[in-house]
Write a protein that holds these residues in place. Structure first.
Motif, PDB file in Angstrom:
ATOM      1  N   ARG A   2      31.330  34.050  33.347  1.00 29.18           N
ATOM      2  CA  ARG A   2      31.246  34.935  34.918  1.00 29.18           C
ATOM      3  C   ARG A   2      30.846  36.461  35.545  1.00 29.18           C
ATOM      4  O   ARG A   2      29.798  37.153  34.093  1.00 29.18           O
ATOM      5  N   LEU A   4      30.052  40.210  35.885  1.00 24.67           N
ATOM      6  CA  LEU A   4      31.187  40.972  35.459  1.00 24.67           C
ATOM      7  C   LEU A   4      32.132  40.746  34.534  1.00 24.67           C
ATOM      8  O   LEU A   4      32.749  41.351  33.876  1.00 24.67           O
ATOM      9  N   PRO A   5      31.326  40.627  33.490  1.00 21.34           N
ATOM     10  CA  PRO A   5      31.787  39.979  31.542  1.00 21.34           C
ATOM     11  C   PRO A   5      32.326  40.450  31.095  1.00 21.34           C
ATOM     12  O   PRO A   5      33.404  40.775  29.869  1.00 21.34           O
ATOM     13  N   GLU A   9      39.084  39.746  33.533  1.00 20.34           N
ATOM     14  CA  GLU A   9      39.320  39.192  33.961  1.00 20.34           C
ATOM     15  C   GLU A   9      39.302  38.723  35.775  1.00 20.34           C
ATOM     16  O   GLU A   9      38.789  38.332  36.844  1.00 20.34           O
ATOM     17  N   SER A  12      36.526  40.145  37.340  1.00 20.81           N
ATOM     18  CA  SER A  12      36.228  39.528  37.566  1.00 20.81           C
ATOM     19  C   SER A  12      35.940  38.449  38.786  1.00 20.81           C
ATOM     20  O   SER A  12      35.219  37.910  39.684  1.00 20.81           O
ATOM     21  N   ASP A  16      33.883  37.779  42.331  1.00 13.74           N
ATOM     22  CA  ASP A  16      33.394  36.244  42.374  1.00 13.74           C
ATOM     23  C   ASP A  16      33.556  36.533  43.428  1.00 13.74           C
ATOM     24  O   ASP A  16      33.050  35.851  44.610  1.00 13.74           O
TER      25      ASP A  16
END
Length: 205
Positions: A2, A4-5, A9, A12, A16
């Motif tokens: 993903r 910005l891992p 989450e 991210s 996204d």
């Protein structure tokens, strides 16, 4: 897997979504296996490109591996004790990106390391004891396109124009500290002309 891992989450997911709104194609779980003048090759696919911008991060200096008493973690950063010294030699200190500390790899952490170590060394010279190093949580502002950014601090997430303005203020403060005032103003004017010549994507609220 993903964007910005290293961040939560939900950050991210928000990044996204914003990137896709701007028309950016995102490919995850793929390795770049090759690149030549006008083609990028990835596992299972390849595509044409006139410009490649490589942003895979930094590699720790290979000189760290040559320190006999240094131990490296899984990211090839040097393991340090609670005073940022080598466990096997407390006369050697490591700070910044090369130190295996929480939040390592960020400028804010490097500055925090430096301030701590400066005080710690001063107390050693004076024959005084020091408090162990305590990592400081960092705040991140991630601009994504014009007039939009994500502000992340711990579990808090803010998005939109306000974080973008905050980032702009911080950037201007830094620019004015290293280059003449009018040079910065001229760059802003050039950027404004560039923005006016483009077709904007709507700000995704």
């Amino acid at each position: 897997n993903r964007v910005l891992p290293t961040l939560p989450e939900k950050v991210s997911q928000r990044a996204d979504k914003r990137l896709r709104t701007l028309g950016v194609n995102i490919y995850t779980n793929r390795y770049v296996t090759g690149q030549d003048i006008n083609e990028v090759t990835m596992a299972g696919m390849n595509f044409q490109s006139n410009t490649v911008i490589w942003t895979a991060g930094t590699r720790i200096n290979s000189a760290y591996r040559k320190v006999p008493v240094a131990e490296l973690d899984s990211k090839n950063k040097i393991v340090v004790d609670e005073y940022l010294a080598l466990p096997k030699d407390n006369h050697i200190f490591v700070i910044g990106d090369g130190a295996s500390t929480k939040y390592s790899g960020l400028a804010q952490t490097a500055i925090h390391n430096g301030k701590y170590l400066g005080k710690h060394l001063g107390r050693i010279i004076e024959g005084k004891s020091s408090e162990p190093y305590k990592p400081a949580p960092v705040s991140l502002v991630i601009p994504i396109g014009d007039y939009f950014a994500l502000f992340v601090h711990g579990k808090r997430l803010f998005k939109g124009l306000a974080p973008w303005l905050l980032r702009s203020v911080v950037d201007f403060k830094y620019f004015f500290s290293i280059v003449p005032f009018w040079h910065v103003i001229n760059i802003v004017r050039q950027g404004a002309k560039y923005r006016r010549s483009r077709t904007y994507c709507p700000i995704d609220e």
